[in-house]
Design a protein around this motif. Structure first.
Motif, short mmCIF file in Angstrom:
data_model
loop_
_atom_site.label_atom_id
_atom_site.label_comp_id
_atom_site.label_asym_id
_atom_site.label_seq_id
_atom_site.Cartn_x
_atom_site.Cartn_y
_atom_site.Cartn_z
N ALA A 1 0.83 -1.21 0.00
CA ALA A 1 0.00 0.00 0.00
C ALA A 1 0.87 1.25 0.00
O ALA A 1 0.61 2.20 -0.77
N LEU A 2 1.90 1.27 0.84
CA LEU A 2 2.77 2.44 0.91
C LEU A 2 3.59 2.61 -0.38
O LEU A 2 3.90 3.73 -0.79
N HIS A 3 3.92 1.49 -1.02
CA HIS A 3 4.66 1.56 -2.30
C HIS A 3 3.82 2.29 -3.34
O HIS A 3 4.31 3.20 -4.03
N TYR A 4 2.55 1.92 -3.44
CA TYR A 4 1.68 2.58 -4.43
C TYR A 4 1.41 4.03 -4.07
O TYR A 4 1.41 4.91 -4.94
N LEU A 5 1.19 4.30 -2.80
CA LEU A 5 0.79 5.64 -2.40
C LEU A 5 1.96 6.62 -2.31
O LEU A 5 1.85 7.78 -2.74
N ASN A 6 3.08 6.17 -1.75
CA ASN A 6 4.20 7.08 -1.51
C ASN A 6 5.25 7.07 -2.61
O ASN A 6 5.86 8.11 -2.89
N GLU A 7 5.46 5.92 -3.23
CA GLU A 7 6.51 5.82 -4.25
C GLU A 7 5.98 5.98 -5.66
O GLU A 7 6.60 6.64 -6.50
N LEU A 8 4.82 5.38 -5.95
CA LEU A 8 4.24 5.48 -7.29
C LEU A 8 3.21 6.60 -7.40
O LEU A 8 2.67 6.84 -8.48
N ASP A 9 2.94 7.26 -6.28
CA ASP A 9 2.05 8.43 -6.24
C ASP A 9 0.63 8.13 -6.70
O ASP A 9 -0.02 8.94 -7.34
N PHE A 10 0.13 6.93 -6.34
CA PHE A 10 -1.30 6.65 -6.55
C PHE A 10 -2.10 7.49 -5.56
O PHE A 10 -1.60 7.93 -4.52
N ASP A 11 -3.36 7.71 -5.89
CA ASP A 11 -4.22 8.56 -5.05
C ASP A 11 -4.91 7.78 -3.93
O ASP A 11 -5.30 8.38 -2.92
N GLY A 12 -5.06 6.49 -4.10
CA GLY A 12 -5.71 5.68 -3.08
C GLY A 12 -5.45 4.21 -3.31
O GLY A 12 -5.02 3.79 -4.39
N VAL A 13 -5.71 3.42 -2.27
CA VAL A 13 -5.56 1.97 -2.33
C VAL A 13 -6.84 1.32 -1.82
O VAL A 13 -7.41 1.75 -0.82
N VAL A 14 -7.28 0.28 -2.54
CA VAL A 14 -8.39 -0.56 -2.09
C VAL A 14 -7.85 -1.97 -1.87
O VAL A 14 -7.10 -2.49 -2.70
N ILE A 15 -8.22 -2.58 -0.76
CA ILE A 15 -7.82 -3.95 -0.46
C ILE A 15 -9.08 -4.80 -0.38
O ILE A 15 -9.97 -4.54 0.43
N THR A 16 -9.18 -5.82 -1.25
CA THR A 16 -10.30 -6.76 -1.14
C THR A 16 -9.91 -7.84 -0.13
O THR A 16 -8.79 -8.35 -0.16
N HIS A 17 -10.84 -8.20 0.74
CA HIS A 17 -10.47 -8.97 1.93
C HIS A 17 -11.66 -9.78 2.42
O HIS A 17 -12.82 -9.38 2.27
N GLY A 18 -11.39 -10.92 3.04
CA GLY A 18 -12.44 -11.68 3.69
C GLY A 18 -13.01 -10.93 4.87
O GLY A 18 -12.29 -10.24 5.60
#
Length: 327
Positions: free
Chosen positions: A74-91
């Motif tokens: 999550a931090l890789h996408y948000l802080n390093e790749l500068d994505f705007d948000g993360v969604v996690i699909t989960h049980g």
């Protein structure tokens, strides 16, 4: 268009059953994240989505190792790749535990949204598709910034700290007790009515912590006439903390008290929690001599996570109490 990463982990939302009317007996991990997202083409209208499969199994198998991997991704996408948000699909069975761990350890203010479904993807009137759609909509919303980790289910936005599963199969299962939802996601937008006040994510003292290995902490459920033997069985196992899910305001039998005192003498941290589901566990004079920590209004499974993280930075019960009063 906002960029949202979707991290797929399995659970009911990835499951299939033998028929569309079978909503209980199904196989988790049947569908990949890509296969789920491909069934929701409307997502492309609200965000530029990127899907990554991290695991694909029941959420009951989640450990600190999987939590840490999700945190790092999550931090890789948000802080390093500068994505705007993360969604996690989960049980859904342990969604609240993963959410609270990330809520305490992610050094980011951008939205992290965890979503699941109560019905399998193949089920008649499955909630999976709309839940994912709303989760992406929430993760792409500027209004979700700074709110910590959120759980999006049944159009309702819950904070990771308070949310819990309250019904085995109904769609409205996720509730935040007497404190209530943070807001809603409707077809005309994202609407917040309150926000978390306890420290989390970017302000958390745990957001730079190495969480690969956390001290073992167990939960013991109290009941009428409990003899304390479960607690005594834990003492020689190497456990470093015990959360007692006490009755009422975090109380327990006299024999359990004797066993907890024995555990404390062996250097095991003890946190008083409650099995009730709502309300605070307040410090009481009768327990002060033993150095027990009061768990405030955290549910036992949330208190366990906070204690595991607290033990990485201190063994002092006074400091651990400060942490529980703060988070």
């Amino acid at each position: 268009m906002k960029k949202v990463a979707i991290l797929a982990t399995g659970g009911t939302i990835s499951s299939a059953a033998d028929s569309r009317t079978e909503l209980i007996n199904y196989k988790s991990g049947t569908f990949t994240g890509d296969e789920i997202i491909n069934q929701i083409p409307e997502l492309r209208e609200i965000a530029d989505v990127h899907i990554e499969q991290t695991t694909n199994f029941s959420s009951m198998e989640m450990t600190a190792k999987e939590w840490t991997i999700l945190r790092e991704k999550a931090l890789h996408y948000l802080n390093e790749l500068d994505f705007d948000g993360v969604v996690i699909t989960h049980g859904t069975n342990t969604i609240e535990e993963t959410a609270y761990f990330l809520h305490l350890t992610c050094n980011v203010s951008k939205p992290i949204v965890i979503v699941g479904s109560q019905r399998p993807l193949t089920g008649l009137s499955s909630d999976a598709h709309l839940n994912v759609y709303n989760a992406v909509k929430l993760a792409a919303s500027e209004d979700a910034v700074g709110k910590g980790v959120l759980v999006m289910m049944n159009d309702e936005i819950n904070s990771a700290r308070e949310v819990t599963k309250t019904n085995t199969v109904r769609l409205e299962t996720f509730q935040s007790g007497q404190l209530g939802f943070l807001g809603y996601v409707d077809n005309d937008g994202v609407f917040f009515y309150r926000q978390p006040t306890r420290i989390h994510t970017a302000q958390s003292q745990f957001n730079e912590l190495d969480t690969q290995e956390l001290d073992p902490v167990e939960i013991v459920y109290s009941y009428a006439g409990a003899d304390g033997n479960l607690i005594r069985c834990l003492i020689p196992t190497g456990v470093k903390g015990i959360v007692i899910a006490g009755t009422g305001t975090g109380r327990f039998s006299s024999k359990e008290l004797e066993a907890l005192v024995e555990a404390k003498k062996q250097g095991i941290a003890v946190v008083r929690s409650s099995r009730v589901g709502n309300g605070r566990v307040i410090p009481e004079e009768q327990y002060e001599p033993y150095g027990f920590v009061s768990g405030d209004n955290l549910l036992p499974q949330k208190a366990r996570i906070l204690l595991m993280l607290a033990l990485k930075v201190t063994k002092d019960p006074v400091e651990i109490q400060r942490i529980f009063d703060t988070y």
